[in-house]
Scaffold this active site. Structure first.
Site, PDB file in Angstrom:
ATOM      1  CG  HIS A 207      -2.419  10.646   6.654  1.00  0.00           C
ATOM      2  ND1 HIS A 207      -2.270  11.959   6.948  1.00  0.00           N
ATOM      3  CD2 HIS A 207      -1.270  10.037   7.053  1.00  0.00           C
ATOM      4  CE1 HIS A 207      -1.093  12.165   7.490  1.00  0.00           C
ATOM      5  NE2 HIS A 207      -0.453  11.015   7.578  1.00  0.00           N
TER       6      HIS A 207
HETATM    7  C1  UD1 Z   1       2.985   7.287   6.269  1.00  0.00           C
HETATM    8  C2  UD1 Z   1       3.824   7.674   7.487  1.00  0.00           C
HETATM    9  C3  UD1 Z   1       3.331   8.973   8.089  1.00  0.00           C
HETATM   10  C4  UD1 Z   1       3.165  10.054   7.033  1.00  0.00           C
HETATM   11  C5  UD1 Z   1       2.287   9.514   5.916  1.00  0.00           C
HETATM   12  C6  UD1 Z   1       2.058  10.519   4.814  1.00  0.00           C
HETATM   13  C7  UD1 Z   1       4.762   5.791   8.698  1.00  0.00           C
HETATM   14  C8  UD1 Z   1       4.679   4.953   9.906  1.00  0.00           C
HETATM   15  N1  UD1 Z   1       3.768   6.653   8.514  1.00  0.00           N
HETATM   16  O1  UD1 Z   1       1.712   6.894   6.716  1.00  0.00           O
HETATM   17  O2  UD1 Z   1       4.260   9.411   9.065  1.00  0.00           O
HETATM   18  O3  UD1 Z   1       2.571  11.204   7.609  1.00  0.00           O
HETATM   19  O4  UD1 Z   1       2.908   8.356   5.365  1.00  0.00           O
HETATM   20  O5  UD1 Z   1       1.040  10.084   3.927  1.00  0.00           O
HETATM   21  O6  UD1 Z   1       5.708   5.672   7.952  1.00  0.00           O
HETATM   22  N2  UD1 Z   1      -1.251   2.776   0.298  1.00  0.00           N
HETATM   23  C9  UD1 Z   1      -1.758   2.687  -0.987  1.00  0.00           C
HETATM   24  N3  UD1 Z   1      -1.129   3.378  -1.971  1.00  0.00           N
HETATM   25  C10 UD1 Z   1      -0.013   4.128  -1.742  1.00  0.00           C
HETATM   26  C11 UD1 Z   1       0.468   4.208  -0.433  1.00  0.00           C
HETATM   27  C12 UD1 Z   1      -0.151   3.529   0.579  1.00  0.00           C
HETATM   28  O7  UD1 Z   1      -2.752   2.017  -1.239  1.00  0.00           O
HETATM   29  O8  UD1 Z   1       0.545   4.718  -2.687  1.00  0.00           O
HETATM   30  C13 UD1 Z   1      -1.878   2.020   1.378  1.00  0.00           C
HETATM   31  C14 UD1 Z   1      -0.897   1.047   2.009  1.00  0.00           C
HETATM   32  O9  UD1 Z   1      -0.857  -0.157   1.345  1.00  0.00           O
HETATM   33  C15 UD1 Z   1      -1.427   0.929   3.434  1.00  0.00           C
HETATM   34  C16 UD1 Z   1      -1.991   2.325   3.690  1.00  0.00           C
HETATM   35  O10 UD1 Z   1      -2.221   2.926   2.419  1.00  0.00           O
HETATM   36  O11 UD1 Z   1      -2.486  -0.005   3.493  1.00  0.00           O
HETATM   37  C17 UD1 Z   1      -1.097   3.173   4.554  1.00  0.00           C
HETATM   38  O12 UD1 Z   1       0.169   3.367   3.979  1.00  0.00           O
HETATM   39  P1  UD1 Z   1       1.519   3.356   4.875  1.00  0.00           P
HETATM   40  O13 UD1 Z   1       2.665   3.254   3.993  1.00  0.00           O
HETATM   41  O14 UD1 Z   1       1.323   2.404   5.994  1.00  0.00           O
HETATM   42  O15 UD1 Z   1       1.656   4.757   5.532  1.00  0.00           O
HETATM   43  P2  UD1 Z   1       0.765   6.044   5.743  1.00  0.00           P
HETATM   44  O16 UD1 Z   1      -0.465   5.774   6.518  1.00  0.00           O
HETATM   45  O17 UD1 Z   1       0.593   6.748   4.438  1.00  0.00           O
END
Ligand code: UD1
Length: 366
Positions: A207
């Site tokens: 991820h």
């Molecule tokens: C975040 C944390 C990371 C942690 C990880 C655990 C930061 C900078 N990173 O990364 O340290 O290890 O969480 O998973 O805070 N999305 C969905 N549905 C959800 C959640 C996210 O579709 O329920 C999508 C978001 O819209 C985005 C992507 O997934 O496009 C990434 O989500 P984001 O909140 O940026 O953080 P993570 O990559 O999960």
């Protein structure tokens, strides 16, 4: 004592379950839970609240699905308003996400002491958003609760006073012990029923932005997992970011043997890990969970913050993030099973120790 706890992402829900269970039973402590909404899908958020018995958050900020800047700014604004209204003795933050940093910054500006659980971890790579979040949070925190001796040393090297640093062990170990037994009875997800033999398959997760947003890294990882899947089933529950990257790059088309799933709940994933032959992951939490259940792990990065596991032989790092190097690490992990009984992350009583220290420091006002 009133504690405001800030959570927002999947690993934070898991970590907070241990301490929240204790605060609920504590006669003198009130915990107010704030969910920033960074993770918002039912599979990334709700399932953890249900399975781990976490109380419904009093506040939900709905800040997910935004850029780092927009998300952190919105969290900062929302948390500041909550802290001004709630006036807690302590603000508790976990780990290294944007929600951690926003909680810490909001509290620091209001001069409310911050307790950082999982302090002192370092990858020494400032291109990772998590590293920036950790560094800044540690330097404004009053209570730095470290999971390991290495984390404690990192803080000393940065000049953080020893009186603020408390080595209490890893709170994820508390959770693994508490829910590990329950997970044993968990049925497999329906897609997997009858397809996996104990110790005959691998579990993988990917991820991190450094992997999902870099097509060369992602191709190397998916290629190596596809190679492994010709030897044994490989189960890959997909984080939404990874699903998006795979569909944009078409990489999954060449990896048809890999069993792709939606994200799993804590109990389902724990059960899968407990019976696996190998874990391959870029998640920090899962590296440790593999160790807690004594399953060899290959980290899908060239560095890890959890260096103890590499020293003990339970975790292997590829020399480079290339397909052949990952394959080499996988082959070595499957061949040599460590026998050490060392336990570098405490005794599984981290939440108790944290709560006792905070409780002792903020006595009732006469
Ligand atoms: C975040 C944390 C990371 C942690 C990880 C655990 C930061 C900078 N990173 O990364 O340290 O290890 O969480 O998973 O805070 N999305 C969905 N549905 C959800 C959640 C996210 O579709 O329920 C999508 C978001 O819209 C985005 C992507 O997934 O496009 C990434 O989500 P984001 O909140 O940026 O953080 P993570 O990559 O999960």
């Amino acid at each position: 004592m009133k504690i405001v706890t800030i959570v927002g992402a999947r690993p934070q829900f898991i970590k907070c379950s241990a301490l929240s269970r204790l605060t609920r039973a504590h006669p003198r402590v009130e915990e107010v839970l704030v969910h920033t909404g960074q993770h918002y899908d039912s599979t990334m958020s709700d399932v953890f609240f249900e399975q781990l018995g976490i109380e419904k958050p009093r506040y939900h900020l709905g800040t997910g699905g935004r850029s780092h800047g927009a998300m952190t700014a919105m969290q900062l604004d929302g948390i500041e308003k909550i802290l001004t209204a709630e006036r807690p003795e302590v603000v508790l933050v976990y780990g290294d996400t944007n929600s951690t940093l926003a909680g810490a910054l909001a509290a620091a500006k209001l001069c409310i002491p911050i307790a950082h659980v999982e302090a002192g971890l370092r990858s020494f790579n400032r291109r990772m958003p998590e590293e920036i979040n950790r560094l800044l949070t540690d330097h404004v925190s009053e209570w730095l609760f470290t999971p390991s001796a290495e984390a404690t040393r990192n803080l000393a090297r940065e000049g953080i006073g020893a009186e603020r640093v408390h080595e209490v062990g890893d709170i994820m170990y508390d959770v693994a012990l508490f829910f590990g037994a329950r997970a044993r009875d968990e049925p497999p997800p329906p897609e997997l029923a009858g397809r996996l033999d104990p110790r005959g398959y691998a579990v993988a997760t990917v991820h991190r932005a450094e992997n999902t947003d870099d097509p060369v890294h992602l191709a190397a990882i998916v290629g190596a997992l596809a190679d492994l899947s010709r030897r044994m089933p490989v189960v890959l529950p997909l984080h939404p970011r990874t699903r998006k990257a795979l569909s944009q790059t078409g990489l999954a088309d060449d990896a048809r043997n890999i069993i792709f799933l939606d994200p799993l709940g804590y109990l389902e994933l724990t059960k899968l890990v407990q019976d696996a032959a190998l874990v391959a992951t870029d998640s920090g939490g899962l590296q440790k969970e593999a160790f807690f259940h004594r399953v060899p792990c290959v980290t899908l990065r060239t560095v890890t913050e959890w260096v103890e596991l590499v020293d003990l032989g339970w975790n292997r790092l590829p020399r480079q993030l290339e397909r052949a190097a990952i394959n080499e690490a996988v082959a070595a992990a499957l061949q040599h099973r460590p026998t050490t009984a060392a336990s570098p992350y405490g005794a599984g009583d981290t939440a108790e120790r944290i709560l006792a220290m905070l409780d002792g420091a903020y006595p009732p006002t006469p």
